[in-house]
Every structure is written in structure tokens, then in C-alpha cells.
Design a protein around this motif. Structure first.
Motif, PDB file in Angstrom:
ATOM      1  N   THR A  44      -7.166  11.094   0.789  1.00  0.00           N
ATOM      2  CA  THR A  44      -5.968  10.062   1.199  1.00  0.00           C
ATOM      3  C   THR A  44      -4.582  10.559   1.124  1.00  0.00           C
ATOM      4  O   THR A  44      -3.897  10.663   2.032  1.00  0.00           O
ATOM      5  CB  THR A  44      -6.341   8.816   0.537  1.00  0.00           C
ATOM      6  OG1 THR A  44      -7.158   7.923   0.504  1.00  0.00           O
ATOM      7  CG2 THR A  44      -5.025   7.958   0.415  1.00  0.00           C
ATOM      8  N   ARG A  48      -2.145  10.654   3.475  1.00  0.00           N
ATOM      9  CA  ARG A  48      -0.259  10.692   3.280  1.00  0.00           C
ATOM     10  C   ARG A  48       0.494  11.109   3.996  1.00  0.00           C
ATOM     11  O   ARG A  48       2.131  10.922   4.269  1.00  0.00           O
ATOM     12  CB  ARG A  48      -0.334  10.134   2.101  1.00  0.00           C
ATOM     13  CG  ARG A  48      -0.666   8.565   1.892  1.00  0.00           C
ATOM     14  CD  ARG A  48      -1.193   8.027   0.037  1.00  0.00           C
ATOM     15  NE  ARG A  48      -1.839   6.926   0.411  1.00  0.00           N
ATOM     16  CZ  ARG A  48      -2.065   6.261  -0.765  1.00  0.00           C
ATOM     17  NH1 ARG A  48      -1.486   6.954  -1.921  1.00  0.00           N
ATOM     18  NH2 ARG A  48      -2.390   5.226  -1.089  1.00  0.00           N
ATOM     19  N   ASN A  51       0.912  11.623   6.858  1.00  0.00           N
ATOM     20  CA  ASN A  51       1.553  10.361   7.810  1.00  0.00           C
ATOM     21  C   ASN A  51       3.281  10.812   7.165  1.00  0.00           C
ATOM     22  O   ASN A  51       3.565   9.330   7.375  1.00  0.00           O
ATOM     23  CB  ASN A  51       1.154   9.321   8.012  1.00  0.00           C
ATOM     24  CG  ASN A  51       0.238   8.520   8.439  1.00  0.00           C
ATOM     25  OD1 ASN A  51       0.233   8.537   9.803  1.00  0.00           O
ATOM     26  ND2 ASN A  51      -1.078   9.027   8.184  1.00  0.00           N
ATOM     27  N   ILE A  53       4.023   9.563   4.837  1.00  0.00           N
ATOM     28  CA  ILE A  53       4.499   8.884   3.663  1.00  0.00           C
ATOM     29  C   ILE A  53       4.642  10.013   2.106  1.00  0.00           C
ATOM     30  O   ILE A  53       5.369   9.140   1.103  1.00  0.00           O
ATOM     31  CB  ILE A  53       3.046   8.094   3.104  1.00  0.00           C
ATOM     32  CG1 ILE A  53       2.945   6.980   4.453  1.00  0.00           C
ATOM     33  CG2 ILE A  53       3.277   7.213   1.192  1.00  0.00           C
ATOM     34  CD1 ILE A  53       1.530   6.561   4.136  1.00  0.00           C
ATOM     35  N   TYR A  55       5.050  13.789   0.584  1.00  0.00           N
ATOM     36  CA  TYR A  55       5.219  15.258   1.124  1.00  0.00           C
ATOM     37  C   TYR A  55       4.798  16.239   0.482  1.00  0.00           C
ATOM     38  O   TYR A  55       4.637  16.238  -1.052  1.00  0.00           O
ATOM     39  CB  TYR A  55       7.181  15.181   1.497  1.00  0.00           C
ATOM     40  CG  TYR A  55       7.403  14.153   2.198  1.00  0.00           C
ATOM     41  CD1 TYR A  55       8.011  14.504   3.406  1.00  0.00           C
ATOM     42  CD2 TYR A  55       8.166  13.280   1.433  1.00  0.00           C
ATOM     43  CE1 TYR A  55       8.183  12.728   4.476  1.00  0.00           C
ATOM     44  CE2 TYR A  55       9.077  12.108   2.080  1.00  0.00           C
ATOM     45  CZ  TYR A  55       8.883  12.825   4.285  1.00  0.00           C
ATOM     46  OH  TYR A  55       9.434  11.774   4.464  1.00  0.00           O
ATOM     47  N   PRO A  70      10.778  13.180  11.371  1.00  0.00           N
ATOM     48  CA  PRO A  70      10.125  11.844  11.496  1.00  0.00           C
ATOM     49  C   PRO A  70       9.253  11.017  12.591  1.00  0.00           C
ATOM     50  O   PRO A  70       9.350   9.953  12.764  1.00  0.00           O
ATOM     51  CB  PRO A  70      11.496  11.694  10.575  1.00  0.00           C
ATOM     52  CG  PRO A  70      11.761  12.599   9.343  1.00  0.00           C
ATOM     53  CD  PRO A  70      11.257  14.084  10.975  1.00  0.00           C
ATOM     54  N   ILE A  73       6.661   9.634  13.832  1.00  0.00           N
ATOM     55  CA  ILE A  73       5.404   8.701  13.275  1.00  0.00           C
ATOM     56  C   ILE A  73       4.717   8.237  13.993  1.00  0.00           C
ATOM     57  O   ILE A  73       3.975   7.107  14.829  1.00  0.00           O
ATOM     58  CB  ILE A  73       6.588   7.989  12.739  1.00  0.00           C
ATOM     59  CG1 ILE A  73       6.271   8.707  10.932  1.00  0.00           C
ATOM     60  CG2 ILE A  73       6.397   6.613  12.180  1.00  0.00           C
ATOM     61  CD1 ILE A  73       7.260   7.885  10.354  1.00  0.00           C
ATOM     62  N   TYR A  78      -2.169   5.227  12.322  1.00  0.00           N
ATOM     63  CA  TYR A  78      -2.727   5.298  11.154  1.00  0.00           C
ATOM     64  C   TYR A  78      -2.989   3.625  10.157  1.00  0.00           C
ATOM     65  O   TYR A  78      -3.177   3.071  10.282  1.00  0.00           O
ATOM     66  CB  TYR A  78      -1.416   5.766   9.737  1.00  0.00           C
ATOM     67  CG  TYR A  78      -2.436   5.752   8.641  1.00  0.00           C
ATOM     68  CD1 TYR A  78      -3.709   6.631   8.072  1.00  0.00           C
ATOM     69  CD2 TYR A  78      -1.213   5.581   7.649  1.00  0.00           C
ATOM     70  CE1 TYR A  78      -4.336   7.054   7.449  1.00  0.00           C
ATOM     71  CE2 TYR A  78      -2.148   6.098   6.081  1.00  0.00           C
ATOM     72  CZ  TYR A  78      -3.372   6.601   5.956  1.00  0.00           C
ATOM     73  OH  TYR A  78      -3.648   6.705   4.490  1.00  0.00           O
ATOM     74  N   PRO A  80      -4.327   2.951   7.365  1.00  0.00           N
ATOM     75  CA  PRO A  80      -5.444   3.022   5.646  1.00  0.00           C
ATOM     76  C   PRO A  80      -6.237   2.255   5.174  1.00  0.00           C
ATOM     77  O   PRO A  80      -6.874   1.708   5.413  1.00  0.00           O
ATOM     78  CB  PRO A  80      -3.691   2.886   5.049  1.00  0.00           C
ATOM     79  CG  PRO A  80      -3.315   2.091   5.680  1.00  0.00           C
ATOM     80  CD  PRO A  80      -3.463   2.032   7.941  1.00  0.00           C
TER      81      PRO A  80
END
Lengths: 311, 445
Positions: A44, A48, A51, A53, A55, A70, A73, A78, A80
Motif C-alpha cells: 500500500t 500511495r 499516487n 499521496i 512521497y 502532479p 494524477i 486508483y 484503494p
């Protein structure tokens, strides 16, 4: 440029805990890539990071030939593992909102939603609230919202959890159709059995590290150990078993005198089966002769065990 | 930018369409007006009841002192025994009996006087009787040292000092309190708004966490955008609700007064508390020209400046607090876990209100008032209480205003940055109640 996404030396720590340790992956275009590993392996976290979410502390991600930015996206969809919807919002309104957040215009989103709602036969849900729907129904809407903006890369984290077998099959078919249309797909799961039929490539994550990756077919070849399951029909099976045990490494054997059926597993030194087959066919009639290919699950367990032994 | 407006729109609509929000919006003014009418009615009933006190005076003193007032009537009993007086007091349903015995000196008379009643009397009742005794005792002593009754009457002057600023303008008594009250009204508004709608922001974040939609959304937008959109959307809904409240409550009040024919001017003091400080603050309705002076002072309050600064402090203060609320919502899994984090936020708000009402009223530019109007977590409320006095001489020094706003802006940036960090990590954390230590760790993720 055969890869839609390349991760190089990605490391991510949460305090003292390492979630990803120097992980490198390449996701080929137009294929289904299985990201496997037990709970807490770092799947996960990696998703992330892709995505944006979270870094990475170090390492880089290249998406479609560019450093991940960015604006990418809008090109990624995605789903989740921890997913839900606003309970008191109407289905249609909510789907429109989420689609617009992905950058679709309102008219565009409406049109595409209508297509998908018709396709999955849920058009009459448009004005119902999420709290009136079952979990499986809500999952369908989440699936639609994920794929609606026709992303280049789709990421599904445990997509089948919460679906009954019938709906799981519908979704599986849709995923395969999307792949056929040219979408690249990452499919993350800890349930290995669902991997075999879907994934062309896999990567195994364990304790924040990648311990194996590649084409599933190649990995299986690599992991097969010249183990064969043999079924024969003959008289005096016990005697023959003795004879063959002297020459080959035989295990888990069983003779049914009544049906004159002898089953056993044999381990060969190489993948050359001729000597064995010649001997077998000279003395008995061969009912079955199958090479046992390890399942993804077997490979996974074996690899993890090896890894643990080394440590 | 487009995504932000989408989020704001959704948050606004989600709030405004919410059933309990709609009910609260329309029910609150009715409840509020109902309460005001009830209080006004009860006050009227209370005031119209006169208290009757019987006086059995056997001494040679106090013969002319117990005169009926607005609240209390005194009945003189004559030639009764104490026991008979007690009996008739209770049988007549009179509140109490004051017995003044016959003694030689005034001191002894006073010392041996008793007040009898069925229930213990309130200090207010006793005060009025005690005042009469004190006055008489003081007079007696002055006569002893040679002051005549006529001379005594001249001593007893009420005195009010005249005040003026150095530039010679006449000052009005109570004007500072009045101004602080107006500012206090604005400050109170900010506090209420923060507590109500900050809580909304927090609950809305918790809802996104518990419904697990959060990760779906932040794969499309930045967590900061979501947080900001949520705060703005909720506050717009709050402004809508507040406006409806103010408009409908004033219309309803007006309607009630017109229908029931209640004297609007007489009641407005009790009715509104804030908007009309004249009745609550200025103690004595002075002569007409004083009233005009008050009115003039009210008009001269720099309203435009006040409202502009109200907006500045309101926006900055609200954004600071509501981003803390958002961070709290992100850190927890359900509302019951929020208590330990909410208390530290409410504390500075309460402090600001109390310091405001106690310290700023008595001394708008004293050290405590200055300190709290510079400290960023209390300045939105306390500075607004000081501001109606104006800026510059006689009011808030310009440097204080600048320091206050500047530190508020710096705090705003720092808090929103910190809150956004906690929010970003918190929204993806499930299943455990974090400690402050863990929140600190999140800042470094």
C-alpha cells in the motif's frame, strides 16, 4: 519505453519503521502486473507513492517516460484497499463529483457514467443514497469511478474483497477487457490464487523489500523442480515400485490393488524425462504423467522461507 | 483551483442539505425569540410582585424611616406583643417581620433588632433594611459630635467627576465599557462561530475517515486542497446559517412585539443584550443632552474601521482554529476520542472572552488587555474589544495593531502548515488513538 512505470531505489520510512527499502520495479505497458506480499509488506505504501499521496524519502518514479508529477494524477486510476463513499450523498451526484475531481468535464463525466451504469446494469441506482446500497453495490460504483476517466495506468488494491463470486467475475472480465484495450494494470493482493489467471508479471514484496519479480511464466519455470506426478495401471504394483525406487527418487506413492492403479511422485535430476518414460512404458500402461508446476503461493512461501533462512 | 471550488461546492451543499442543519437553521431563531419573550415575561411578573414587610417599632427611633418603595411596602404594627405580631405576620402571608425593641440608646435598639421570616431572606432584602439602620446610626453619631440634621442633609451629596481628554474633549462615563461591549459582541461572535463550525469541520473530516472515502479523494486532489475546501465550504454554510438566524430572529422579534404590543424600547435591553448596550451599561438615564452625547459617541465609533478589522480577525482567527479542528478530526477515528485534543483549543478562546470582559472593560489599554490582544490565539477576540476606542491617541496604538495582525498572520501560516501535515498523515491512519507524542512524530513523516 516499454514500461508505463519504473520505480528506482524507492525508500520510505515512517519514523524508525522502514516501509519500503530500496525497491525497484518496472511495470510493462499493456499488461496486468501483480504486486504480491503479505499484509504489512509495503504494497500500500508503494501504491500511495505512485499516487502521490505520500512521497518517497529517496529514489524516483518515472511515469510514461517522465518523472512523476502532479498532473499525472489524471492519467492514473486508483482503487484503494480502504475505500468507501459519502454515505448520505446520492450515487449519481457522488460519481459526478469524483469524476470531476479527476479532471473530467461535467458533460463528459455524465456521458461516460451513463455508459458504465448501463453496462453494469445499475442505471436505476442513480438517485439512491449510498447508505441504501449493499457493500457489493457500492464496490461496483467505486470500480466505475476508478476506471471512468480512462487512465493509462489502473491500480487495484484487493479489488475483489467485498464482492460475491458472480460480481467478482464480472469485474474480473472488465479488468481483462481494459487490459485488452491497452491499459496497464497494477493488481495488488495478498491472496495468491487470484493472481495466476490474471497476472502476466508479478513482484513479491516482503518486509519492505522486493524479493522477486519478473514474468510469471519465467518465474514458474525457474521454480519448477522437475517433479512429476505419475499414474500407472499394472499388476504387482508393489514390485514395480521397488524396482523404480532403486533408480529414481520416488515419494508419496500409493497402490490400489483392486483397481490395479499405482500413483507416485518422482523427482528427476534434470528435465529430461525420456529414461523414466521408457522404463514406465515398457512395464505398464501410463494413465497420467504431469509435471507439477509450483503455484504462485508455493513460490511465495518458498521464497520467503529462503529469505528468512538467509537472515 | 477548479478542484478547490468543486470541493467547496460539495462541502457547502452537503452541509446545507443536511437535515439537522436545516432544522437547526429554522428552529434556532424560534427558540431564541421564544426564550427572549419568556425572559421578558418572567422579569415583568417578577418585578410586579411587591414584597410586604411588617414593622413592629417599639422604640422612639425610626418612626419616619420605613417608607414604601417600588419593590417593598412596609406595614406598621402598633401596640402588639411580639408574639401577636409574629402570628399576624404569618397568618396574613406577609413576607417578614422587623422587630425594633425599646431600648435606651440608638445603638442598643439597632443591636437588638430582629428580622423574622418564614424563609431565610435574601441579602437584597436585608440590604435595604440595613441601609436604613446605617443611615440612622451615622446621623446619630454626627449629631453626637455636633452636626445638625440640616447640615447632615447637605453632606449627603452624590458626586460624579467630570472627565476630559488632554485635548479638551469631554468624556462620558461608561463610554469605555459601552465601546468594549460592542467590540465584545464581535469577539463573542467569532468565538461562537469557531466553536460551532470548527466542530463541523472536525466531524466532517472524521466522517470521511470512517466512510473510507478519504483515500479515493486524495488520489485525485492534494490533502491540503481538501482540507482548505472543507474549511471554506463549511464556513460559507456557517455564514449562510448565521445570516438566516440574524435576519429571521430580528423579524420574528419585531413580529412578536407588534402582535403582543410589548413596549419595544423598554424591553430591548433585556432582549438583545449585545446590540443595545445603552440600557445595560449606562446606569442613570441622564438629561437629554447627555443622551445625545452618548448617541453621538456611538455614531462616532469608527464603524467602517471596526468592521474591516472584524473581517480580518475573523478570517484569520477562524482559519487558524478550524485547521486545528481539521487536524484533530484527521488524527482520531471517532468523535469520542476528540475530547483530549479539543480542550486545549477551547481554553484560549474562553480565556480571551473572560479576560476581555473582566480586564478590557475596566482598562482597555492596560497591560493584560495589551498582552492578550497581541497573543495570536486570543487577539481576534480581545483586540476587537479594544478597537472601538479607535486607533492612535486614546485608542489602540498603531504598533500594537500591526504587531497583533502580523503575529496572527505568522501564526496562521505556521498552524495551517502544521495542521496540514498532521492532516495528511492522520487521514490514512486507522484504528488507534494517537498520543501527542505520535502527532509530533507525524510532523516528520
Amino acid at each position: 519505453m516499454n514500461n508505463i512505470l519504473v520505480a528506482s531505489n524507492v525508500t520510505k520510512k515512517f519514523g524508525d519503521q522502514i516501509a519500503l527499502n530500496d525497491v525497484s520495479l518496472a511495470i510493462p505497458r499493456n499488461s496486468i502486473y501483480g504486486l504480491l506480499g503479505p499484509n504489512g509488506a509495503g504494497k500500500t505504501t508503494l501504491l500511495r507513492i505512485i499516487n502521490q499521496i505520500t512521497y518517497p524519502d529517496s529514489g524516483e518514479i518515472i511515469f510514461d517516460g517522465e518523472l512523476l508529477q502532479p498532473h499525472h494524477i489524471a492519467l492514473i486510476g486508483y482503487l484503494p484497499e480502504e475505500r468507501g463513499l459519502y454515505k448520505s450523498m446520492k450515487v449519481g451526484e457522488q460519481a459526478l463529483y469524483l469524476a470531476q475531481l479527476k479532471g473530467l468535464t461535467k458533460t463528459d463525466a455524465k456521458q461516460k457514467l451513463k455508459y458504465w451504469f448501463d453496462k453494469l446494469e445499475i442505471s436505476d441506482w442513480w438517485n439512491r443514497k449510498i447508505q441504501e446500497l449493499s457493500k457489493g453495490m457500492a464496490q461496483k460504483i467505486q470500480f466505475i469511478v476508478t476506471v471512468l476517466h480512462e487512465p493509462k495506468l489502473l491500480i487495484f488494491d484487493e479489488p475483489f474483497s467485498g464482492f460475491d463470486p458472480i460480481n467478482a467475475n464480472i469485474i474480473k472480465d472488465e479488468i481483462i477487457k481494459l487490459r485488452d484495450k491497452g491499459t496497464s494494470i497494477i493488481f495488488s493482493t495478498h491472496r495468491m490464487e487470484s493472481v495466476e489467471e490474471l497476472c502476466e508479471y508479478i513482484a513479491l514484496l516482503h518486509n519492505a523489500e522486493k524479493i522477486l519479480d519478473g514474468k510469471l511464466e519465467d518465474i514458474k519455470k525457474q521454480y519448477k523442480n522437475n517433479l512429476f506426478r505419475v499414474g500407472l495401471e499394472l499388476e504387482n504394483g508393489e514390485n514395480f515400485l521397488k524396482l523404480i525406487s532403486e533408480k529414481f527418487d520416488v515419494s508419496s506413492s500409493q497402490y490400489d490393488g483392486h483397481r490395479k492403479q499405482l500413483d507416485f511422485t518422482v523427482q528427476l535430476p534434470s528435465d529430461d524425462t525420456r529414461a523414466l518414460l521408457a522404463l514406465l512404458s515398457s512395464k505398464a500402461s501410463v494413465n497420467s504423467f504431469v509435471e507439477t508446476i509450483p503455484s504462485a503461493n508455493d513460490i511465495f512461501i518458498q521464497t520467503v522461507q529462503q529469505k528468512n533462512e538467509h537472515e | 483551483m477548479n478542484k478547490l471550488s468543486l470541493i467547496i461546492r460539495r462541502e457547502y451543499l452537503a452541509k446545507v442539505r443536511n437535515k439537522s442543519f436545516v432544522i437547526m437553521t429554522f428552529l434556532s431563531p424560534i427558540l431564541m425569540v421564544g426564550m427572549i419573550v419568556l425572559i421578558a415575561y418572567l422579569t415583568e411578573v417578577n418585578d410586579s410582585q411587591k414584597r410586604i414587610i411588617a414593622v413592629l417599632n417599639e422604640s422612639n427611633y425610626f418612626s419616619t424611616d420605613f417608607n414604601s418603595t417600588e419593590r417593598t411596602s412596609y406595614i406598621q404594627f402598633k401596640d402588639l406583643s411580639l408574639q401577636a405580631a409574629k402570628d399576624s405576620t404569618s397568618s396574613l402571608g406577609i413576607f417578614g417581620l422587623l422587630h425594633i425593641p425599646d431600648e435606651l440608646t440608638l445603638e442598643d435598639v439597632a443591636k437588638n433588632s430582629f428580622f423574622y421570616s418564614k424563609e431565610p431572606p435574601s441579602t437584597m432584602v436585608l440590604r435595604s433594611i440595613e441601609d436604613i439602620f446605617e443611615e440612622r446610626l451615622r446621623q446619630g453619631k454626627l449629631i453626637d459630635i455636633g452636626v445638625s440634621t440640616e447640615e447632615f442633609a447637605t453632606i449627603n451629596d452624590q458626586f460624579e467627576i467630570n472627565t476630559a481628554t488632554f485635548t479638551g474633549e469631554l468624556n462620558l462615563k461608561g463610554i469605555n465599557e459601552m465601546k468594549a461591549f460592542i467590540g465584545g459582541g464581535f469577539g463573542y461572535l467569532i468565538m461562537m462561530f469557531i466553536i460551532i463550525y470548527g466542530g463541523f469541520v472536525m466531524r466532517s473530516v472524521i466522517e470521511e475517515k470512517t466512510s473510507r472515502i478519504i483515500e479515493v479523494i486524495i488520489s485525485s486532489v492534494k490533502p491540503f486542497q481538501l482540507m482548505l475546501g472543507k474549511i471554506i465550504g463549511t464556513s460559507l454554510a456557517g455564514i449562510t446559517q448565521f445570516s438566516i438566524w440574524i435576519v429571521s430572529a430580528s423579524l420574528l422579534l419585531l413580529a412578536v412585539f407588534l402582535i403582543f404590543g410589548v413596549d419595544l424600547t423598554g424591553l430591548s435591553g433585556q432582549a438583545a443584550m449585545g446590540p443595545n448596550p445603552m440600557n445595560t451599561i449606562s446606569p442613570i438615564p441622564g438629561p437629554a443632552d447627555t443622551m445625545q452625547l452618548y448617541a453621538l459617541e456611538l455614531i462616532q465609533i469608527p464603524w467602517f474601521m471596526l468592521i474591516s478589522f472584524f473581517l480580518v480577525y475573523f478570517i484569520l482567527g477562524y482559519l487558524i482554529y478550524s485547521s486545528i479542528y481539521a487536524a484533530i478530526g484527521a488524527a482520531v477515528d471517532n468523535e469520542t476520542d476528540t475530547q483530549q485534543f479539543i480542550f486545549p483549543i477551547i481554553l484560549p478562546l474562553m480565556l480571551a472572552i473572560y479576560v476581555g470582559f473582566f480586564s478590557v472593560f475596566s482598562n482597555p489599554h492596560g497591560p493584560i488587555a495589551v498582552a492578550f490582544s497581541l497573543f495570536p490565539l486570543t487577539s481576534p477576540i480581545v483586540m476587537l474589544m479594544r478597537l472601538p476606542g479607535g486607533i492612535g491617541e486614546g485608542g489602540v496604538p498603531l504598533w500594537q495593531l500591526l504587531v497583533s495582525i502580523l503575529s496572527l498572520i505568522i501564526t496562521f501560516i505556521a498552524i495551517v502548515w502544521l495542521a496540514a501535515k498532521i492532516y495528511r498523515v492522520g487521514i490514512l491512519m486507522y484504528g488507534k488513538k494517537p498520543t501527542y507524542k505520535e502527532l509530533y512524530k507525524w510532523l516528520k513523516y
